[in-house]
Design an enzyme around this catalytic site. Structure first.
Site, PDB file in Angstrom:
ATOM      1  N   ASP A   1       0.862  -1.173   0.000  1.00 22.07           N
ATOM      2  CA  ASP A   1       0.000   0.000   0.000  1.00 22.07           C
ATOM      3  C   ASP A   1       0.906   1.233   0.000  1.00 22.07           C
ATOM      4  O   ASP A   1       2.130   1.145   0.166  1.00 22.07           O
ATOM      5  CB  ASP A   1      -0.976   0.002   1.186  1.00 22.07           C
ATOM      6  CG  ASP A   1      -2.171   0.929   0.918  1.00 22.07           C
ATOM      7  OD1 ASP A   1      -2.104   1.734  -0.042  1.00 22.07           O
ATOM      8  OD2 ASP A   1      -3.172   0.856   1.655  1.00 22.07           O
TER       9      ASP A   1
HETATM   10  C1  NOJ Z   1      -3.963   4.011   0.094  1.00 24.81           C
HETATM   11  C2  NOJ Z   1      -5.163   3.146   0.291  1.00 24.81           C
HETATM   12  O1  NOJ Z   1      -5.078   2.493   1.534  1.00 24.81           O
HETATM   13  C3  NOJ Z   1      -5.349   2.110  -0.799  1.00 24.81           C
HETATM   14  O2  NOJ Z   1      -6.598   1.510  -0.623  1.00 24.81           O
HETATM   15  C4  NOJ Z   1      -5.224   2.721  -2.153  1.00 24.81           C
HETATM   16  O3  NOJ Z   1      -5.442   1.753  -3.141  1.00 24.81           O
HETATM   17  C5  NOJ Z   1      -3.855   3.351  -2.269  1.00 24.81           C
HETATM   18  N1  NOJ Z   1      -3.719   4.387  -1.262  1.00 24.81           N
HETATM   19  C6  NOJ Z   1      -3.602   3.933  -3.653  1.00 24.81           C
HETATM   20  O4  NOJ Z   1      -4.302   5.090  -3.835  1.00 24.81           O
END
Ligand code: NOJ
Length: 736
Positions: free
Chosen positions: A260
Site C-alpha cells: 500500500d
Molecule cells: C492508500 C489506500 O489504503 C489504498 O486503498 C489505495 O489503493 C492506495 N492508497 C492507492 O491510492
C-alpha cells in the site's frame, strides 16, 4: 508474448531496468518533466529513475494514458510497456453505491454485472489494474473505511469478492486486472482508528478475516495489496507469515504483491526496520513485489544485492511476476488495450450503465423503519417538504469515487421536482451539513476555503425559519441527512457516529411541527440512530448511493420499487458497543444464562447487548411470513436439505432475502452463536407463497478446530432460517 520470449526479455534487462519494474509512482511524475520536479525532489530521485519506472498510480483518461505510454515506449530501450493502476473501487465514471451498499443488496449476481460495467469503462479510459475489491471484514463502524467493505460476514464477503474479481477481469482478462486488498485484516484496526494495530488469534484470522481475500485469489485475482496494519507484531508489508506462508505457499498465489501507499517506508516508523535499507530488505524478503510511492526499492535494492544482503533471485522473481502480469494483459501486443476517446464516449456513463447503477442503488437501500406504513408515498397526494443538506446535493457518490464526477448526479430535489407538481412539493435546505468545517483543513482545504463552505450564522437562522414556515403547511417532511463525504473513507475514523449536531438540532425543531417524518440517511458507515428511531416514522438507509442514487431513492419512496436491501453490517445502539457483530462467540454467561442472574452475566449495565438493527435486517412494503421450517432428516452424514415456506401477504411483488444460519452446539473450541451459511434473494408475486430450499453440506460446517485443522466434529447443530439474523425459526440436526 510466449513465456520463453518474456524470459529472454527479462535477461536483457539491467538491474536499474529490472528494479524500475518494481516501482510505482503517481501520475504527476509522468505528466511533464517540468511538473515532476517537486515530486522528484520530495522522493530524492532523478529523471533517469522516473524513466525506468514500471507502473503509474491513479492516472486515467485515454488521452493522457495513451500519450504517456507512447512517450515512454519511444524513449525506452527495453520497450516494456507501463502499467496503469488506479483506485476504481465502485465505479469509474458511472458510480455505483459504496461497497457497504453493494453488500446490502445480497445479490452477488447483480454486483458482478456492476463490476463488468466498471471494467469496461475503466479499460476504455486506459486503466489496466484496479485496486479493488477491498474485502476487509468490518465490525467497527468507527473505522471510516467500512464504506469500502461489503460488511461483517465472512461468507457474504467471500461471495462478493468472487463476483467482483470475475466481473472486473472477465474470463480471460478481457476486462482489467483486479488487485484485492488490503492483505490482511485491515478492517480490525484497534478501536476503529485508521492505520492502527491489528492483533488477533490465527484462528480468528483464518475463520473470519481471510475468507474474502481467499475467495478473490480463488477467482483468479491477479494482484494483492498489502495492508498498513500489523498482524501479530509485524506490519503486513514485511510479514512473512501472511505473505509467504499463507498467500504464496498455502494459497499458491504467484501474482503480483504491491505495497500500500508508502507502506514499505513505514516499516521504519513502525519500528521494525532501522532505516529504508532494512525496510526494503524486509519487504522484498516477504515477496512484496512493487513499492508504491516511495524511493525505497529505487535506492536500496541494487546496493542490497551488491552487498550480498539479499539474493538477486528475490528481485528477479518479483520482476518476473510483474512482466507476467503485463504479458497476461496483452500489453506487449497492444500497450493501449483499446483505450481511446471513442471508446470512452461509447462506454462512459451510457444510458445502460446508468440504468444498472439505478437498479443496484435501489437494491442497496435498506428500509430500517416504516411506522404505520408511512411509506410508500402516493404522488401528489400529500404536500411534501424536502429538507436537509443532502436534499439538493450532487455529492451522493462518496469519497472513494476517485474518477467519478458529482456533476453527473441528479439531486433528490431535481428528481422530486420532475415527479411532483409544484403545489405538492417544496424544498428548502433548512440546515447546514456540519456545525464546523475546520476538519477539512486536514484534507488540504485552506482557511479561506473552509470559511466559504456552508452557511453563515444569519443564513443558518433564515434557513431554519424558512423550513419551519414551509413545514407548517406540509403533510410529510423528508429529511435528507447524513455524514459529510469527508467523514468516512480512508482516514475517516470517528468516535461519535451520530448525525452531526447541527442536523440533530434542526430535526428536533422540525419534529415539533407534528408532521409525518421520513429520514433518508446518507452515510459511509452505520450511524447511531437510537434517537432518530423514536423521532422518525420511516428511515431509509441510502449510503452514498452513486450517480443514480436520487432516482433510486425516489423509486423507493413512491413504491415504484419495493425496498429489498438488507444490512450487511450491524447498526449499533451506541458507540460503546463497538465492535459489534452478529456472529460473536458464545460466552459462559450469556443473556440467557441458566446458571447466573442479575448483573453477573455478559451484558452492559447501560445498553442492550443487541444492535439497534441487526445483520441481515431490512424491511419492504410487503409483509412476508415464514412458516414450516423442515429438515430433510434429523441426521446429516454428507448433505441435508432445509426447506421453508415464505408467503407474501401484500398486494405488491417483492424481493425477499431468505437467510440460513447455523450454530455448532459443541465444538473443540468455542463457536459463534450464529453463522450465515446460505441465502437466497427470492422474488414473490403479490400474495404468492413459495417453498425455498437450501442444501447444506458437511463442508459448510467446517471450521478451524482446536488443532487448527479445517474440519468438523460430529454432534448437534441448530439451523436458523429467517429474514434477518435475529428473527428466525429454528430446527436441529445431528452430524454423524
Ligand atoms: C492508500 C489506500 O489504503 C489504498 O486503498 C489505495 O489503493 C492506495 N492508497 C492507492 O491510492
Amino acid at each position: 508474448m510466449k513465456e520463453q520470449e518474456l524470459r529472454e526479455l527479462q535477461n536483457t534487462l539491467s538491474w536499474p531496468e529490472k528494479i524500475g519494474q518494481l516501482i510505482q509512482l503517481s501520475g504527476d511524475f509522468f505528466q511533464s518533466e517540468a511538473l515532476a520536479v517537486g515530486p522528484k525532489q520530495k522522493l530524492g530521485i532523478d529523471q533517469d529513475t522516473v524513466n525506468l519506472v514500471g507502473s503509474v498510480l491513479n492516472l486515467t483518461g485515454a488521452e493522457a494514458t495513451n500519450h504517456i505510454q507512447e512517450n515512454y515506449l519511444a524513449n525506452s530501450r527495453h520497450k516494456v510497456p507501463l502499467l496503469f493502476m488506479a483506485d476504481i473501487i465502485y465505479g469509474y465514471r458511472t458510480i455505483f453505491p459504496i461497497p457497504l451498499g453493494l453488500g446490502a443488496t445480497w445479490n452477488p449476481a447483480l454486483i458482478k454485472q456492476a463490476y463488468q460495467v466498471i471494467a469496461a469503462e475503466s479499460r476504455s479510459a486506459g486503466a489496466h489494474v484496479t485496486f479493488a475489491p477491498m474485502v476487509d471484514l468490518v465490525r467497527d463502524a468507527r473505522w471510516g473505511r467500512c464504506l469500502e467493505s461489503t460488511g461483517e460476514d465472512p461468507h457474504l464477503n467471500a461471495d462478493y469478492a468472487k463476483v467482483m474479481v470475475e466481473g472486473l477481469q472477465g474470463e480471460n482478462l478481457e476486462g482489467i486486472a483486479s488487485c484485492v486488498k488490503h492483505f490482511a485484516a485491515y478492517g480490525a484496526a484497534e478501536a476503529g482508528r485508521e492505520y492502527n494495530t491489528v492483533d488477533m488469534s490465527e484462528r480468528r484470522l483464518r475463520q473470519d478475516y481471510l475468507t474474502g481475500y481467499k475467495a478473490a485469489i480463488d477467482a483468479g485475482c491477479k494482484l494483492v495489496m498489502t495492508s498498513f496494519n500489523t498482524y501479530d507484531g509485524m506490519p503486513a508489508t514485511g510479514n512473512d507469515f501472511l505473505l509467504k506462508d499463507i498467500l504464496r505457499k498455502e494459497w499458491g498465489f504467484d501474482g503480483v504483491i504491491i505495497s500500500d501507499y508508502a507502506a514499505i517506508q513505514e516499516l521504519v516508523a513502525h519500528g521494525v526496520a532501522a532505516d529504508e535499507r532494512e525496510a526494503t530488505q524486509l519487504a522484498i524478503e516477504a515477496t512484496t513485489d512493487i513499492d508504491m510511492k516511495t524511493s525505497c526499492y529505487a535506492k536500496q535494492l541494487e546496493p542490497l544485492i551488491k552487498d550480498g544482503m539479499i539474493s538477486s533471485k528475490l528481485v528477479d522473481d518479483a520482476v518476473w511476476r510483474v512482466l507476467k502480469l503485463k504479458n497476461n494483459l496483452g500489453l506487449f501486443e497492444d500497450p493501449y488495450r483499446g483505450a481511446s476517446k471513442e471508446n470512452e464516449e461509447m462506454n462512459l456513463l451510457s444510458d445502460k450503465n446508468r440504468a444498472l447503477s439505478r437498479k443496484v442503488a435501489a437494491e442497496s437501500v435498506v428500509l430500517l423503519q416504516n411506522k404505520n406504513n408511512v411509506l410508500p408515498l402516493t404522488p401528489n397526494q400529500d404536500k411534501i417538504l424536502l429538507v436537509g443538506p443532502y436534499g439538493d446535493k450532487q455529492d451522493l457518490i462518496g469519497l472513494w469515487a476517485v474518477h467519478g464526477k458529482t456533476t453527473d448526479v441528479t439531486t433528490l430535489k431535481e428528481v422530486l421536482e420532475k415527479k411532483l407538481t409544484s403545489e405538492s412539493f417544496k424544498f428548502t435546505q433548512g440546515c447546514d451539513m456540519l456545525d464546523d468545517y475546520s476538519f477539512l483543513g486536514e484534507f488540504g482545504a485552506t482557511a479561506e476555503q473552509i470559511d466559504s463552505i456552508g452557511l453563515s450564522e444569519s443564513q443558518r437562522e433564515s434557513a431554519l425559519a424558512e423550513a419551519l414556515k414551509l413545514g407548517e403547511v406540509a403533510d410529510v417532511i423528508i429529511f435528507a441527512m447524513g455524514e459529510h463525504t469527508m467523514q468516512s473513507g480512508e482516514a475517516g475514523s470517528r468516535t461519535d457516529i451520530t448525525l452531526p449536531k447541527i442536523q440533530q438540532d434542526f430535526m428536533n425543531q422540525m419534529i415539533e411541527l407534528g408532521k409525518k417524518k421520513i429520514l433518508i440517511s446518507i452515510s459511509g458507515r452505520p450511524l447511531v440512530y437510537t434517537k432518530e428511531v423514536n423521532q422518525m416514522d420511516a428511515i431509509l438507509q441510502a449510503w452514498f448511493p452513486g450517480t443514480e442514487g436520487a432516482n433510486a431513492i425516489v423509486d423507493l419512496l413512491f413504491g415504484d420499487t419495493n425496498p429489498s436491501g438488507r444490512l450487511s453490517m450491524s447498526f449499533p445502539h451506541n458507540v460503546g458497543q463497538l465492535p459489534i457483530y452478529y456472529n460473536e462467540f458464545k460466552t459462559g454467561r450469556p443473556l440467557t444464562s441458566k446458571t447466573h442472574k442479575g448483573r453477573f452475566i455478559s451484558k452492559y449495565l447501560d445498553s442492550p447487548n443487541q444492535p439497534l438493527f441487526p445483520f441481515g435486517y431490512g424491511l419492504s412494503y410487503s409483509e412476508v411470513l415464514y412458516n414450516n421450517l423442515k429438515l430433510s432428516s434429523s441426521e446429516m452424514t454428507e448433505k441435508l436439505i432445509a426447506t421453508i415456506s415464505i408467503s407474501n401477504q401484500s398486494d405488491r411483488d417483492c424481493l425477499e432475502t431468505v437467510q440460513l444460519y447455523i450454530q455448532d452446539v459443541t465444538g473443540s473450541v468455542v463457536r459463534p452463536v450464529k453463522e450465515l451459511k446460505k441465502y437466497k434473494k427470492v422474488s414473490l408475486k403479490a400474495k404468492e407463497t413459495k417453498t425455498v430450499s437450501f442444501e447444506l453440506a458437511r463442508e459448510d460446517l467446517y471450521y478451524y478446530k482446536r488443532d487448527m485443522s479445517f474440519n468438523v466434529e460430529s454432534g448437534a447443530f441448530i439451523v436458523f432460517v429467517g429474514p434477518n439474523s435475529e428473527e428466525v425459526l429454528e430446527s436441529q440436526f445431528e452430524l454423524i
